[in-house]
Motif scaffolding. Sequence first.
Motif, PDB file in Angstrom:
ATOM      1  N   PRO A 272       0.614  -1.276   0.447  1.00 50.95           N
ATOM      2  CA  PRO A 272       0.023  -0.360  -0.216  1.00 50.95           C
ATOM      3  C   PRO A 272       0.871   1.040  -0.201  1.00 50.95           C
ATOM      4  N   VAL A 273       1.964   0.967   0.684  1.00 53.27           N
ATOM      5  CA  VAL A 273       2.706   2.719   0.810  1.00 53.27           C
ATOM      6  C   VAL A 273       3.362   2.938  -0.635  1.00 53.27           C
ATOM      7  N   THR A 274       3.906   2.098  -1.311  1.00 50.39           N
ATOM      8  CA  THR A 274       4.884   2.068  -2.569  1.00 50.39           C
ATOM      9  C   THR A 274       3.369   3.102  -3.463  1.00 50.39           C
ATOM     10  N   GLY A 275       2.423   2.274  -3.588  1.00 50.33           N
ATOM     11  CA  GLY A 275       0.585   1.947  -4.423  1.00 50.33           C
ATOM     12  C   GLY A 275       0.681   3.234  -4.186  1.00 50.33           C
ATOM     13  N   ALA A 276       0.811   3.866  -3.097  1.00 53.07           N
ATOM     14  CA  ALA A 276      -0.344   5.329  -2.451  1.00 53.07           C
ATOM     15  C   ALA A 276       1.423   6.503  -3.080  1.00 53.07           C
ATOM     16  N   ALA A 277       2.171   5.922  -2.883  1.00 58.58           N
ATOM     17  CA  ALA A 277       3.067   6.471  -3.231  1.00 58.58           C
ATOM     18  C   ALA A 277       3.396   7.241  -4.923  1.00 58.58           C
ATOM     19  N   LEU A 278       3.369   5.923  -5.653  1.00 60.48           N
ATOM     20  CA  LEU A 278       3.449   6.110  -7.116  1.00 60.48           C
ATOM     21  C   LEU A 278       1.998   7.084  -7.102  1.00 60.48           C
ATOM     22  N   LEU A 279       0.425   6.948  -6.804  1.00 59.75           N
ATOM     23  CA  LEU A 279      -0.247   7.647  -7.031  1.00 59.75           C
ATOM     24  C   LEU A 279      -0.066   9.032  -7.371  1.00 59.75           C
ATOM     25  N   VAL A 280       0.696   9.010  -5.854  1.00 62.88           N
ATOM     26  CA  VAL A 280       1.298  10.738  -5.516  1.00 62.88           C
ATOM     27  C   VAL A 280       1.776  11.194  -6.882  1.00 62.88           C
ATOM     28  N   LEU A 281       3.378  10.046  -7.156  1.00 62.75           N
ATOM     29  CA  LEU A 281       4.175  11.287  -7.651  1.00 62.75           C
ATOM     30  C   LEU A 281       3.510  10.838  -9.473  1.00 62.75           C
ATOM     31  N   SER A 282       2.535  10.603  -9.826  1.00 60.52           N
ATOM     32  CA  SER A 282       2.091  10.175 -11.088  1.00 60.52           C
ATOM     33  C   SER A 282       1.810  11.503 -11.511  1.00 60.52           C
ATOM     34  N   GLY A 283       1.385  12.390 -10.532  1.00 60.61           N
ATOM     35  CA  GLY A 283       0.228  13.993 -11.255  1.00 60.61           C
ATOM     36  C   GLY A 283      -1.289  13.722 -11.017  1.00 60.61           C
ATOM     37  N   PRO A 284      -1.486  15.321 -11.050  1.00 63.77           N
ATOM     38  CA  PRO A 284      -2.955  15.341 -11.016  1.00 63.77           C
ATOM     39  C   PRO A 284      -3.799  14.648 -12.615  1.00 63.77           C
ATOM     40  N   GLN A 285      -2.765  14.705 -13.227  1.00 62.83           N
ATOM     41  CA  GLN A 285      -3.268  14.525 -14.117  1.00 62.83           C
ATOM     42  C   GLN A 285      -3.196  13.254 -15.540  1.00 62.83           C
TER      43      GLN A 285
END
Length: 647
Positions: A272-285
């Motif tokens: 879950p931590v890596t998944g959440a971090a990737l979603l944050v990093l990938s940006g709003p677009q």
Amino acid sequence: MKVAEPAVKRDMPLAYRPDIDGLRAVAILSVVCFHAFPNLLHGGFVGVDIFFVISGFLISSIIFRGMEKNTFSFTNFYLHRIKRIFPALALVLTTCFIVGWFSLLPDEYKQLGKHMAAGAGFVQNFVLWKESGYFDVASDLKPLLHLWSLSVEEQFYLFYPLLAWAIWRSNLNMRAMVLVLMVISFGLNVWWIHEDASGTFYHPATRVWELLAGATCALATTRLNSTITKWLSGGDAKANHILSGFGLALIVAALGTIDRNSLFPGWWALLPVTGAALLVLSGPQAWVNRHILGNRLMVWVGLISYPLYLWHWPLLSFAHIITATTPSSRIRMAAVALSFLLAWLTYRLLEKPIRFGRNTWAIPVTLVLVLAAVGYIGYNDFERNGLSFRLPSNYELEPVFTGNADPICQAADGQGIEFCRQSKAGKPTIFLLGDSHAWHLFDGLTSASSGTKEIITVRSMGACLGFSGVSADPKRTDCLANKNRIFSAATSDDIRTVVISARWDIYFEPSLKAASEQALREILTRLTNKGKRIVFVLDIPILEFHPKYCLDIHLPLRPSISAIGNCAISRQAFDEKTHDYREIVTRILKDFPQVQVFDSATKLCDDRQCPIMQNGKLLYRDYDHLSVTGSEYIAKWLEPLILQKPH
């Protein structure tokens, strides 16, 4: 409902990102679903880990951008945290105190008071860690259990800005320092999970890496990190779409594969931590962020996620307390619906006006005083033993066991064994062997044999057949480690009689059946070869409700005895539930005719039912352990068999 448009320019100072609120929605919906319907989403509790990543990202973004512009203010930072956290928390704590007044027994209300004080002081994680153990109160009966995660976050908010400022002022590499701290925390988490699963779950040192994972995401959007994450935070739309999809997949995998039996956090928390971090990093677009997380409904849930987190668990917990047994799905659905309503009202009428209203010192000072007062009220309740004056003067609690361990037993190579007791000094002659269901016989047998020269000892562990290392709890990492010590103590020359007692049904579940049968045959063979007298105890009936509900206590919201029938278990239901393990045990014992068998059910049940009270006193202390009264009652029948006395 109007929602702000996604931020296109990633370097804008704290541009609002609706996808972050959408990620909050994923986290809170996972947690709520797990708490209300645990069989539907076994890994829903990982939503807390997603929250940690989000918090680390947002707080670090505020700090890093403020330091970049030389505008960061500790005063403003902490004042904003107070206005954000304190109002809803004070309201929920106060509500729980009021509901508890009308529904909780003194020992329950005393614990609620302690948790109120701990919640208001943001140390609930440490309190729960100290309480954790085999005989800890069931989580469903702790209305403020969930405040542990808020405590971890507040501890992070308290110390992290000071550390970040010190690193910044020292001209150290912020990225390197954050990564080093994250690796140390993660390593401690992976190592300690095998030593102390509860400590690893609650301790901030083993959780801070999750918040620092969010901090690394914040570094990717500030000038504090100039090179390593340009590709992630730049303009490669296709790459960001892939990252967001992979991040969502990791979270889905965590929800579907992790369960309460997993050694968590440990390595599992990487999902879950890596998944959440990737979603944050990938940006709003990124596609997932814009079309799923940025959905208006998801954003709305995210906006009320904090008060929703605060409200949902107390409502579910009090529903359990008030209904005496596990609430029906209809009641749990109603509790969830009510939590959404209260969360929305709290957000609209309390949180928004305070957070976005007039910016004066009076508001945060008042909030601090209010929360301090609420915490003191809880502490006062704890100090006054749950305000027992609320109950009739003839109310009295059952006597409790004197403890799990004593110095005499521990000194005799019993250090580190959970249940280690001895009736008096000297070399033991009678050994209670098994798990906690051997331990709960100790007080009764000690009392019954007080006039003899017998010395009784017990060395066992909860949910663990200590003599074999077979454990019904995957998190019980010390079960196998103590196998030889327990067996050696049970077979010492001074021991004449060994009483074997355990909660047999949990060891003869399909996954443990073969190992448990082999272990039981081995211990019976080895004890027989050692010339020991063996008394085998068939287990007591297991309850489906807490025995406290059989006490005739009149509180407005406390269920009456009629809510659980006649405070007894149907003999038919008992026979059906125990048929399988009794059949296996009976087959095993046929090969050991010298073993004497004591069937607890013959003393606790008649042809129709198994009552759990006798002469107005409870025979049980919880769902599956005898009280002092019950232990003494069983000992009246068991002690003559052990000492070979006539009935």
